[in-house]
Motif scaffolding. Structure first.
Motif, PDB file in Angstrom:
ATOM      1  N   THR A  55      -1.700  13.954 114.818  1.00 24.87           N
ATOM      2  CA  THR A  55      -0.969  15.071 114.804  1.00 24.87           C
ATOM      3  C   THR A  55       0.520  14.837 114.252  1.00 24.87           C
ATOM      4  O   THR A  55       1.074  13.593 114.806  1.00 24.87           O
ATOM      5  CB  THR A  55      -0.694  15.672 116.412  1.00 24.87           C
TER       6      THR A  55
ATOM      7  N   THR B 291       2.850  17.695 113.414  1.00 22.96           N
ATOM      8  CA  THR B 291       3.815  18.743 113.769  1.00 22.96           C
ATOM      9  C   THR B 291       2.908  19.619 114.785  1.00 22.96           C
ATOM     10  O   THR B 291       1.604  19.901 114.711  1.00 22.96           O
ATOM     11  CB  THR B 291       4.395  19.373 112.861  1.00 22.96           C
TER      12      THR B 291
ATOM     13  N   GLY C 138       3.258  23.647 116.303  1.00 19.51           N
ATOM     14  CA  GLY C 138       3.959  24.726 116.070  1.00 19.51           C
ATOM     15  C   GLY C 138       3.179  25.836 116.981  1.00 19.51           C
ATOM     16  O   GLY C 138       2.303  25.840 117.509  1.00 19.51           O
TER      17      GLY C 138
ATOM     18  N   ARG D 202       8.675  25.009 115.807  1.00 16.88           N
ATOM     19  CA  ARG D 202       7.704  23.654 115.409  1.00 16.88           C
ATOM     20  C   ARG D 202       8.547  22.500 116.153  1.00 16.88           C
ATOM     21  O   ARG D 202       9.822  22.517 116.167  1.00 16.88           O
ATOM     22  CB  ARG D 202       7.353  23.661 114.080  1.00 16.88           C
TER      23      ARG D 202
ATOM     24  N   ALA E 257      -0.447  25.506 117.217  1.00 16.12           N
ATOM     25  CA  ALA E 257      -1.457  25.050 116.138  1.00 16.12           C
ATOM     26  C   ALA E 257      -0.822  23.720 115.793  1.00 16.12           C
ATOM     27  O   ALA E 257       0.461  23.186 116.114  1.00 16.12           O
ATOM     28  CB  ALA E 257      -1.222  26.070 114.965  1.00 16.12           C
ATOM     29  N   THR E 258      -1.693  22.982 115.028  1.00 18.16           N
ATOM     30  CA  THR E 258      -1.319  21.543 114.777  1.00 18.16           C
ATOM     31  C   THR E 258      -0.958  21.633 113.301  1.00 18.16           C
ATOM     32  O   THR E 258      -1.745  22.165 112.326  1.00 18.16           O
ATOM     33  CB  THR E 258      -2.483  20.467 114.896  1.00 18.16           C
ATOM     34  N   GLY E 259       0.209  21.163 113.047  1.00 18.79           N
ATOM     35  CA  GLY E 259       0.602  20.926 111.559  1.00 18.79           C
ATOM     36  C   GLY E 259       0.548  19.752 110.741  1.00 18.79           C
ATOM     37  O   GLY E 259       0.537  18.710 111.474  1.00 18.79           O
TER      38      GLY E 259
ATOM     39  N   THR F  82       1.226  23.168 106.166  1.00 17.73           N
ATOM     40  CA  THR F  82      -0.060  23.953 106.471  1.00 17.73           C
ATOM     41  C   THR F  82      -0.451  23.562 107.994  1.00 17.73           C
ATOM     42  O   THR F  82      -0.083  22.279 108.458  1.00 17.73           O
ATOM     43  CB  THR F  82      -1.270  23.401 105.702  1.00 17.73           C
ATOM     44  N   TYR F  83      -1.195  24.488 108.640  1.00 18.22           N
ATOM     45  CA  TYR F  83      -1.587  24.410 109.893  1.00 18.22           C
ATOM     46  C   TYR F  83      -3.040  24.573 110.015  1.00 18.22           C
ATOM     47  O   TYR F  83      -3.777  25.357 109.562  1.00 18.22           O
ATOM     48  CB  TYR F  83      -0.999  25.190 110.975  1.00 18.22           C
TER      49      TYR F  83
ATOM     50  N   TRP G 170      -6.118  25.735 115.508  1.00 20.13           N
ATOM     51  CA  TRP G 170      -5.384  26.707 116.480  1.00 20.13           C
ATOM     52  C   TRP G 170      -5.666  26.927 117.841  1.00 20.13           C
ATOM     53  O   TRP G 170      -7.157  26.777 117.857  1.00 20.13           O
ATOM     54  CB  TRP G 170      -5.541  28.164 115.594  1.00 20.13           C
TER      55      TRP G 170
END
Length: 118
Positions: free
Chosen positions: A31, A33, A35, A50, A97-99, A104-105, A108
């Motif tokens: 992981t 980021t 958000g 984020r 969501a993971t960035g 980009t993510y 979700w």
């Protein structure tokens, strides 16, 4: 694969507060980021906040800056969104969501409904 589960949504009066949680499981070691986003009825999904998972730096949209606070508990793989001074226009389904590096993510959650009554 990463699984994300949001919780903490509900109905609150304008001026009130809610705290959303996003629990992550699965392959979370990469992981970068986390958000928070939201989508109101009839509107496009918009970025809310984020946090850099490693060092904890944060960034907010202008619409929530000063009212919302994003944080994370690395020991529990959980991200939080503390929402204060809520307004009717904050009503939306909130998603975490993971960035990835580059913005980009990829993964979700299913979303949690926040409704602010005026």
């Amino acid at each position: 694969q990463v699984q994300l589960v949001e919780s903490g949504g509900g109905l609150v009066q304008a001026g009130g507060s809610l705290r959303l949680s996003c629990a992550a499981s699965g392959r979370t070691l990469t992981t970068y980021t986390m958000g928070w986003f939201r989508q109101a009825p009839g509107k496009e999904r918009e970025f809310v906040a984020r946090i850099n998972w490693s060092v904890g730096t944060t960034y907010y949209s202008d619409s929530v800056k000063g009212r919302f606070t994003i944080s994370r508990d690395k020991t529990k793989n959980t991200t939080f969104l503390q929402m204060n001074s809520l307004k009717a226009e904050d009503t939306a389904v909130y998603y975490c969501a993971t960035g990835r590096p580059g913005g980009t993510y990829d993964y979700w959650g299913q979303g949690t409904q926040v409704t602010v009554s005026s």
